[in-house]
Design an enzyme around this catalytic site. Structure first.
Site, PDB file in Angstrom:
ATOM      1  N   GLU A  21      30.427  43.729  40.265  1.00  0.00           N
ATOM      2  CA  GLU A  21      30.807  43.270  41.718  1.00  0.00           C
ATOM      3  C   GLU A  21      31.515  44.515  42.688  1.00  0.00           C
ATOM      4  OE1 GLU A  21      32.564  41.383  45.147  1.00  0.00           O
ATOM      5  OE2 GLU A  21      33.572  42.451  43.378  1.00  0.00           O
ATOM      6  N   ASP A  55      34.170  42.984  35.929  1.00  0.00           N
ATOM      7  CA  ASP A  55      34.683  44.721  36.379  1.00  0.00           C
ATOM      8  C   ASP A  55      35.939  44.649  37.080  1.00  0.00           C
ATOM      9  OD1 ASP A  55      32.585  43.521  38.148  1.00  0.00           O
ATOM     10  OD2 ASP A  55      32.663  45.430  39.262  1.00  0.00           O
ATOM     11  N   ASP A 105      41.366  39.553  40.308  1.00  0.00           N
ATOM     12  CA  ASP A 105      40.099  39.903  40.783  1.00  0.00           C
ATOM     13  C   ASP A 105      39.655  40.308  39.655  1.00  0.00           C
ATOM     14  OD1 ASP A 105      38.072  40.721  42.312  1.00  0.00           O
ATOM     15  OD2 ASP A 105      38.900  42.294  43.219  1.00  0.00           O
ATOM     16  N   HIS A 118      33.382  37.653  38.152  1.00  0.00           N
ATOM     17  CA  HIS A 118      32.766  38.947  37.594  1.00  0.00           C
ATOM     18  C   HIS A 118      34.011  39.755  36.552  1.00  0.00           C
ATOM     19  CE1 HIS A 118      35.408  41.453  40.380  1.00  0.00           C
ATOM     20  NE2 HIS A 118      35.099  40.323  41.223  1.00  0.00           N
TER      21      HIS A 118
HETATM   22 ZN   LIG Z   1      36.344  40.349  42.906  1.00  0.00          ZN
END
Ligand SMILES: [Zn+2]
Length: 406
Positions: free
Chosen positions: A159, A95, A126, A93
């Site tokens: 996400e 975002d 992340d 992802h």
């Molecule tokens: Zn994540």
């Protein structure tokens, strides 16, 4: 496989790190977190992917008036392999979450910087590490031995706020892209050793208990119905009965049992000399997948009525959040076997299938009968200040993905 793709990944490590730094300099924050969305970052990522000459490209943008571009971008790129009957998917992802308290950062979260083998910045772990590792894995294999099976890169938005404009949107509109026999990897959670492959989730249930009695002066309990006393007994009774009735264990999970935690308690009266006439409390439950949530709610109802009759209160029970875990991905499914073999070859550890207590984006696949496995070797800085990755993990994870492609 020869060593060529691995060698290529090592040769391009610094290019991969600077690409990751470049995309993480753009705050791709969703509107729920007062951001303007993923589009600026998406454009750079898309150019990188198009430069690899995919055989098929689909942009599946989700309309969203809250962002300046009016859409939340999602990209799917497919690369044909020698065996086209199956596709290895890697989903990541774009975002990120906001940096949080800036004073806790040692550097600007949106000016990623390299220090001693690490890259530091919001979104580098992340989920930037997975974005860069999957793209550079495709690049290395494309430039060397070619793909043994079809490879699909899915790069999605939203996400961090529920995936309604991301993976959920993609699956609602283009479910046909994914087939039952495909291998789906979601590198969006993991551990330091890289030896956990997440295949299962517990059910998640949040319940509110509203206890009603009769407010009064603390000197006249005979004229009042004290809800704090009733609520306290309710917690103790729930604690005991839920743990006893649902005591089963499943060694995939950590902890292995279902958990029933009293968490939030709303404020009642502001002063000490008033008997409260209403108390509201909450339980967070993480329930093993083979226990139906209906039976948990039933048990809660019966405990509540025992407290009603013992203390003269009314207890109203309400589901605040209910998420039924989908069927787990079987531990012997092809994606788990292929991942485990690749991880062992690259990192020398023997990964094992595990379950977790919460919901991951893999659930969107699983609830449609697609077998997804969640794996990543990470330092564990997601959402934290001074978020960082190790460059060794970045290239190592790229090698794991490359190994699965050849
Ligand atoms: Zn994540």
């Amino acid at each position: 496989m020869g060593r060529e793709p691995f060698q290529r990944i090592d040769d391009q490590a610094s290019e991969c790190v600077s690409f990751l730094g470049e995309i993480c300099a753009i705050p791709a924050i969703g509107p729920e977190n007062q951001g303007t969305g993923e589009m600026a970052k998406y454009r750079i990522v898309k150019d990188r992917v198009l430069a690899l000459n995919p055989d098929q490209v689909e942009e599946i943008h989700a309309p969203d008036d809250r962002v300046p571009d009016g859409v939340r971008p999602n990209l799917v790129a497919l690369f044909g392999g020698r065996d086209s009957s199956r596709t290895l998917w890697i989903l990541s992802h774009l975002d990120v979450v906001p940096p949080g308290e800036l004073g806790l950062w040692d550097s600007d979260p949106f000016q990623p910087k390299v220090e001693n083998g690490f890259l530091v910045g919001r979104g580098v772990e992340d989920n930037g590490q997975a974005v860069a590792a999957s793209i550079f894995a495709v690049k290395a294999v494309r430039e060397t031995c070619g793909f043994a099976l079809n490879v699909g890169l899915a790069l999605v938005s939203d996400e961090e706020s529920g995936s309604l404009y991301g993976l959920d949107y993609v699956l609602r509109n283009r479910m046909d892209l994914f087939r039952e026999q495909d291998l789906i990897v979601v590198p969006d959670a993991g551990n330091k050793d890289g030896d956990h492959i997440e295949v299962a989730e517990k059910h998640l249930l949040h319940v509110r208990f509203r206890v009603k009695g009769k407010q009064g002066h603390a000197s006249r309990p005979d004229l009042s119905v004290n809800t704090l006393r009733a609520a306290s007994h309710l917690i103790v009774r729930l604690d005991e009965s839920l743990a006893t009735r649902f005591a089963g264990e499943d060694r995939f999970f950590n902890p292995a049992c279902s958990t029933f935690e009293p968490t939030k308690k709303e404020a009642n009266v502001p002063n000490i000399n008033t008997i409260p006439g209403e108390d509201v409390l909450y339980f967070d439950c993480r329930v093993l997948p083979d226990i139906p949530l209906g039976s948990v709610l039933e048990e809660m109802e019966s405990v509540s009525s025992s407290v009603e009759s013992a203390f003269g209160v009314r207890v109203a029970l309400e589901e605040v959040l209910k998420f039924e875990a989908p069927e787990p991905t079987p531990a012997d499914s092809p994606v788990v076997i292929a991942l485990a073999r690749a991880v062992q070859e690259v990192y020398g550890v023997q990964p094992r299938p595990t379950g977790i207590g919460g919901q991951t984006v893999a659930a969107f696949f699983r609830k449609r009968g697609l077998r997804a496995a969640v794996w990543e070797k990470i330092l564990g800085y997601a959402h934290a200040p001074n978020e960082r990755i190790s460059i060794d993990n970045l290239t190592g994870n790229a090698k794991v993905f490359a190994r699965m492609m050849v």
